[in-house]
Structure formats: structure tokens, C-alpha cells
Design an enzyme around this catalytic site. Structure first.
Site, PDB file in Angstrom:
ATOM      1  N   GLU A  20       0.834  -1.186   0.000  1.00  0.00           N
ATOM      2  CA  GLU A  20       0.000   0.000   0.000  1.00  0.00           C
ATOM      3  C   GLU A  20       0.882   1.254   0.000  1.00  0.00           C
ATOM      4  OE1 GLU A  20      -2.054   0.185   3.720  1.00  0.00           O
ATOM      5  OE2 GLU A  20      -2.801   2.212   3.383  1.00  0.00           O
ATOM      6  N   ASP A  38      -0.951  -1.089   5.981  1.00  0.00           N
ATOM      7  CA  ASP A  38      -0.862  -0.551   7.341  1.00  0.00           C
ATOM      8  C   ASP A  38      -1.791  -1.324   8.266  1.00  0.00           C
ATOM      9  OD1 ASP A  38       0.846   1.375   6.414  1.00  0.00           O
ATOM     10  OD2 ASP A  38      -0.674   2.961   6.282  1.00  0.00           O
ATOM     11  N   ASP A  64      -4.071  -0.528  10.172  1.00  0.00           N
ATOM     12  CA  ASP A  64      -5.166   0.333  10.633  1.00  0.00           C
ATOM     13  C   ASP A  64      -6.404   0.084   9.769  1.00  0.00           C
ATOM     14  OD1 ASP A  64      -4.644   1.519   8.208  1.00  0.00           O
ATOM     15  OD2 ASP A  64      -3.913   3.413   9.032  1.00  0.00           O
ATOM     16  N   ASP A 104      -7.791   1.761   7.329  1.00  0.00           N
ATOM     17  CA  ASP A 104      -7.601   1.910   5.884  1.00  0.00           C
ATOM     18  C   ASP A 104      -6.857   0.714   5.301  1.00  0.00           C
ATOM     19  OD1 ASP A 104      -8.927   4.271   5.690  1.00  0.00           O
ATOM     20  OD2 ASP A 104      -7.129   5.538   5.834  1.00  0.00           O
TER      21      ASP A 104
END
Ligand code: TSJ
Length: 636
Positions: free
Chosen positions: A424, A497, A499, A501
Site C-alpha cells: 500500500e 498498514d 489500521d 484503511d
């Protein structure tokens, strides 16, 4: 006999001791999956009683001690002495392998089907099992341990109730996992309720305080199932179209409704078993739909006489459908024994659906028109999509000249040794390129969010640059052109990541793989990298923690101290190349989660993706709330 076995020894080997010695011969695993199948094995007997017309309610209770109780209000297992074995029938059911059949032939049965190993196998694999039967005005009980009778059948006293209750405690020396999962059982029990209209099934968790219960009861049967599967979608018309009928001794039910999406979600069942490979009943449904809609379209001049007919795929775009049949002697074949072979099933489904759908369309021409118009749009888009797919295929077939520019490929040309990181963001992609082991690790950075493949047609999806880059890099092609032998990397690793997202991007990628290259997942090539959540430093020494639990145990170990420095990683971008290598990419140290799928769960997986990626907010919110306790490491 030449091999020295006496008939007596063979008899012994066929007893329940054999089940305990070699459980793998009788149940497909001793993992969590096998454990849960024990419950279905028992419940199926009650479902048969419901199909025979004598039982309206089943309760499944998860007890505090991890035993399970199944109760039905059927006729009660017969307690009379069975002539051949001189034992009560109920005892035979629990102590003789593959017992049953004598007093229950000539009816549709779900038990004894595919997994159908019977109650005796559950008994053999249980530390204890108790059965209570209320029949002919009296209550009876019998107790077993490890498959052996510990308390013979006992008449307890008069009762005005009817039914059967079984409680069993799985043997923890046989099963690797002995804790029952409410949600896993719920999905299948709900499915059984949808497939058996009118039957009420309650799942009760007595381990929770207060006791947690959910009930499933659908008078509409599979038409309510279709409505349920479409709940996160925008449907094209309000009716769920439903037909039932009986032909050649085959009981047929079919239900369908279109949504405005592009995926085909057609499921087939035989005696409540999900036939994941389809078979004759599914072929009968598809042929009836294709034929009948084309007849309707021609009759009403939606297609001219000289024009090509609608293909089955055109008609099934955005279709959610279920065909469920009951048949006395199902013949299963295919790789997973989940493909129906009986030719009379094809004839029965085809003729019942063709006839009734023809009448339905005459009476509901407006709905027919909506479906045909959607199919005509699909037909036009399909030829564009085919061109896009072939282009993607041709591109991937070419040599590395056509590999995407952003790809940092590895030098080793043996796919066995190679892996590709889908990363990403450009900055993390940059670090990964520096950090990687060039010989075997390729890096493909993705910019921003990738397209949601649940919301677009193939032509649009395959035009997308990020998706094209992946297809070209993998080398396999997609859908019908997919060829696993062309795969250029043994491991496809999604690195995002830790998280929300990142989780979203992972889900988008997995949705794409699942819809376009499901064999990548099926054959275990897809992985999620697990970056650390924390870096802990003390006196120049460094630790990484991949979960809150791990952070706590590291702190406990090194001691709480003013000099401890704890850094919470917000994203991959915060790590330099060296840290990224050490924590997430070094094959010696990294944590990879392999993405797997169970064919049995396909319907539920389809449904989960469509809820997570679909256009309605409410079902998604509900799903996330209900599953929140299972989601870890989400940085909300
Ligand atoms: F198989 C089992 F023991 F595990 C089990 C069977 C477990 C549970 C919870 C329920 C049952 C079960 C069996 N419920 N209802 C029945 N019905 C019969 O066994 C039965 C009763 C009467 C007749 C008849 O022909 O009169 C036939 C059958 C098969």
C-alpha cells in the site's frame, strides 16, 4: 481366511473402537471443523424427523461445560427391542456403526447423506453422551461413555411430551479444539432453517450470562433465503420468484431475485447439503432460466428474430438464486463429492421451473421486462468485457517486457522460490524495494485504494491500472482463462498498514482475488503480512510487538522503566527499510497469515464480501458491530 482374520475379529474392528482408533476414517477432521460437524450430525436426525412431518422445533444448547444438547419435539427414537440385535432400537442407534434404515426407509433424509456418519460416531468420540426420549407416554434415558453403555435404557416415568434430547461432551483427547463457536454453528443452523420451511431452530449459548439466544424460523423457506442474501443489495424488483413441485420422485424448490450488481450468486442444495460443485439439478435450473427468458424476450419482441439469443450468463448477471431438491438416492460425484449426478434431477428441475416460470412471466410481464432489459445490457457489456479479459490474458502471456513499470521484479525465475509483496502506498513501496531480498522478493506498490470489484462490471474492472498491474505481474490471467501453472510467484503477500484503511485495502484486494482468481486462495498462495504495532526500546535494545498482548508481556519481561521507549506504529511508512525488513519481510522473522477458504463456507463468504463491499450501509454496520469482538488489531 488366508490373511488370518477371523469373522469375529472383523466384527470387533467394525465396532466403535475402530472410530476412536482412526477418527479420520469417519469424520473429515479432528480440528474445529470436525468438532462442529458433530453437532450437525445429531441435528440432521431431528431435521429428518421434521421432513417426515413430525417435528416442528429443534433447540441446540451450548452448555457451560462445553457439552452440547440437541432437543426436538418429534416422535422420539423408538425404544422397543430390535429383533436382530436384541437391544432397544435407541441403543442400536448409538452403538452400531451406520445403524438406521430398517425402520425409516422410503423417506427423504438429510442424515446419513454425505457426511452422514451417524449418531454412533458422535457417541464414540464423546467422553459422555446422554439420550432422553419421550415416547408413548413415558420418558426414558440411557447413558454412554466413549461409545459404551454406562447406564442401560431406563424407564423414568410418565410424560405427556414427545421428543428426543441428546447431550454429548466431545472427547478432548481426540479433538484439537473443543470450544464451540456460536457464530460458526449459527450460519449453518440458519441455513438449515431456510432450507426446511416452517421448522424453528433455536441456538442458545448458556456459557454467556445472561444466556444468549437466536431463533431461525422461515415460513417462506428458500425465498426468504434469497431475500436475506440480497439484503445488502439494491434489488431490481420486489418479488422473490419462487416455484416448487414434484416430479420423478424428486421434490424441487427454486427461488430467485435479481439485484443491480454484476455477480452471479447461484447456490444448489441436495437434501440440505450444499452441492458446491453443482450438478444435474443446477444444470436443470440454468437451462430452464435461459430457455424461458429467451422465449419471453422473443415473444415480446425484446429480441428480433434474426438477433442472437441471450446467453445464460447474461440472464444470470446480478442474479441471486437457490435451487434445493430432496431426492431419495442421491448420487454424488466430482472432486469433493459435492456434485449431483442423478439425471432425473435435471429433468425434474428443468421442467418444473420452465413450466411455472413461463406462467409467471405471462402473469407478470413487467418483471419479465425488467429482467430481459438488464440481460440485454449485460449482453452488450459482455462482449466488451471479453475483449478486456482477452487483452489482460494476452498481456500476461507475453514476456517480462510487458511487466508493469512499477513492479520491482525479482531475479530468480523459478516461481517456486519467488514471492510478490503488494504494498500500500508509494513510500512504503520505496522502503520495501530497498529492504527486499532481490533474488526472490518482488515488490508491486499500489497507489491509493483499488477499485471495488463488487460494484463494477468486468470491462471497467479490467481497465483499472492497479488491477491490470497485478494480473500482468501474476501471469495467470483471470476467470475462465485463469491458469495456475503460469503463476510467477509462489506467495502473494498483501502488506498494508495495521489500521482501518489498511484493513479496507486488504479486503478490496481479497475481494478481487476471490472473484477473479479464486484458485489462488483455494491453493493457499495468498498471505497477509503482519507488520508490528509497537517498537520497544530499552538500553539500545529493540523489541517489536505484533499485538497488545505481546506488548504487555514484553514490558513485563523487561520491567517497567523510565528508560523504555514505546513507539506506536501508525503505518508502514514510519519504518525505514531496515526495520521493514527485520519486522515484516525477513522470511526468518516475519509473521505471515495464510488466507484460506473452506468450500462449505462459500455461500457465507460471498455474502460477507457483498455485505462489506455492497452499497447498503445498515447491513454493513450491523455486521461490523456483531463481529467487532472477533476483529483484532484494528486501530479505530
Ligand atoms: F440420531 C440421534 F440419535 F442422534 C438423534 C435422533 C438425535 C436427536 C436429537 C433426535 C433424533 C430423532 C430421531 N428425533 N426423532 C427421531 N425419530 C425417529 O428416530 C423415529 C421415530 C419413529 C419412527 C416411526 O417410524 O414410527 C421412525 C423414526 C426414524
Amino acid at each position: 481366511m488366508s490373511n488370518g482374520y477371523s469373522a469375529n475379529q472383523i466384527q470387533v474392528l467394525e465396532g466403535l473402537e475402530a472410530v476412536r482408533k482412526r477418527p479420520g476414517m469417519y469424520i473429515d477432521s479432528t480440528s474445529s471443523r470436525g468438532l462442529h460437524h458433530l453437532v450437525y450430525e445429531i441435528v440432521d436426525n431431528s431435521v429428518d424427523e421434521a421432513l417426515a412431518g413430525y417435528c416442528t422445533e429443534i433447540r441446540v444448547i451450548l452448555n457451560k461445560d462445553n457439552s452440547v444438547t440437541v432437543i426436538d419435539n418429534g416422535r422420539g427414537i423408538p425404544v422397543g427391542i430390535q429383533e436382530k440385535l436384541h437391544k432397544p432400537a435407541v441403543e442400536v442407534v448409538f452403538t452400531v456403526l451406520h445403524a438406521g434404515g430398517k425402520f425409516d426407509s422410503g423417506v427423504y433424509k438429510v442424515s446419513g447423506g454425505l457426511h452422514g456418519v451417524g449418531a454412533s460416531v458422535v457417541n464414540a468420540l464423546s467422553k459422555r453422551l446422554e439420550v432422553r426420549v419421550c415416547v408413548d407416554g413415558y420418558e426414558y434415558s440411557e447413558h454412554f461413555a466413549y461409545g459404551n453403555v454406562t447406564e442401560p435404557l431406563k424407564k423414568l416415568g410418565p410424560t405427556d411430551k414427545r421428543g428426543t434430547m441428546v447431550t454429548f461432551l466431545p472427547d478432548d483427547t481426540i479433538f484439537e479444539e473443543t470450544v464451540f463457536d456460536f457464530n460458526y454453528l449459527k450460519v449453518r443452523l440458519r441455513e438449515i432453517a431456510f432450507l426446511t420451511k416452517g421448522l424453528k431452530i433455536t441456538l442458545e449459548d448458556d456459557r454467556e450470562d445472561p444466556v444468549y439466544k437466536e431463533s431461525f424460523h422461515y415460513e417462506g423457506g428458500i425465498s426468504e433465503y434469497v431475500r436475506f442474501l440480497n439484503r445488502s443489495k439494491t434489488t431490481l424488483y420486489d418479488d422473490v420468484i419462487y416455484f416448487e413441485g414434484m416430479k420423478n420422485d424428486v421434490l424441487v424448490e427454486a427461488a430467485f431475485q435479481h439485484n443491480d450488481g454484476y455477480t452471479e450468486n447461484v447456490y444448489s442444495f441436495v437434501n440440505n447439503i450444499n452441492t458446491v460443485e453443482g450438478g444435474t439439478h443446477l444444470a436443470g435450473l440454468k437451462s430452464a432460466l435461459t430457455k424461458t427468458f429467451n422465449d419471453f424476450a422473443r415473444k415480446n419482441k425484446f429480441i428480433k428474430d434474426n438477433e442472437e439469443p441471450l446467453s445464460g450468463e447474461d440472464i444470470r448477471e446480478g442474479l441471486t438464486a437457490i435451487v434445493s431438491i430432496k431426492i431419495k438416492e442421491p448420487q454424488f460425484g466430482g472432486q469433493t463429492k459435492r456434485k449431483l449426478g442423478n439425471s432425473e434431477a435435471r429433468v425434474a428441475v428443468d421442467s418444473i421451473v420452465s413450466e411455472k416460470l413461463g406462467i409467471y412471466l405471462e402473469q407478470n410481464p413487467a418483471i419479465g421486462r425488467i429482467i430481459v432489459e438488464k440481460s440485454l445490457v449485460a449482453k452488450r457489456a459482455r462482449s466488451a468485457a471479453r475483449k478486456a479479459r482477452e487483452l489482460a490474458h494476452r498481456k500476461s502471456a507475453l514476456d517480462s517486457m510487458s511487466l508493469p513499470g512499477k513492479l520491482a521484479d525479482c531475479s530468480d525465475k523459478n516461481p517456486e522460490n519467488c514471492e510478490i509483496y503488494i504494498v500500500e502506498g508509494d513510500s512504503a513501496g520505496g522502503s520495501a524495494k530497498t529492504a527486499r531480498s532481490r533474488a526472490t522478493q518482488a515488490i508491486l506498490p499500489l497507489r491509493g485504494k483499488i477499485l471495488n470489484v463488487e460494484k463494477a462490471r468486468d470491462d471497467k474492472i479490467l481497465e483499472n491500472a492497479e488491477i491490470q498491474a497485478m494480473i500482468t505481474a501474476f501471469g495467470t490471467g483471470v476467470r475462465d482463462e485463469f491458469d495456475i501453472s503460469k503463476l510467477r510467484y509462489n506467495k502473494i503477500i498483501i502488506m498494508t498498514d495495521a489500521d482501518v484503511d489498511g484493513a479496507h485495502i486488504s479486503t478490496l484486494l481479497l475481494t478481487f482475488f476471490y472473484r477473479f482468481m479464486p484458485d489462488l486462495i483455494r491453493e493457499g498462495h495468498v498471505y497477509l503480512a503482519k507488520p508490528p504495532l509497537y517498537k520497544i526500546e530499552k538500553n539500545k535494545k529493540v523489541w517489536y510487538a505484533y499485538s497488545d498482548d505481546e506488548l504487555n508481556s514484553i514490558i513485563t519481561e523487561i520491567g517497567r522503566d523510565q528508560n523504555n521507549k514505546i513507539q506506536r506504529y501508525k503505518g508502514l511508512g514510519e519504518m525505514d527499510a531496515e526495520q521493514l525488513w527485520e519486522t515484516t519481510m525477513d522470511p526468518e522473522k516475519r509473521i505471515l497469515l495464510r488466507v484460506t477458504m473452506d468450500e462449505d463456507d462459500k455461500l457465507d463468504i460471498d455474502n460477507t464480501f457483498s455485505i462489506l463491499m455492497g452499497d447498503k450501509v445498515e447491513p454493513r454496520r450491523e455486521f461490523i458491530e456483531k463481529n467487532a469482538k472477533y476483529v483484532q488489531n484494528l486501530d479505530i
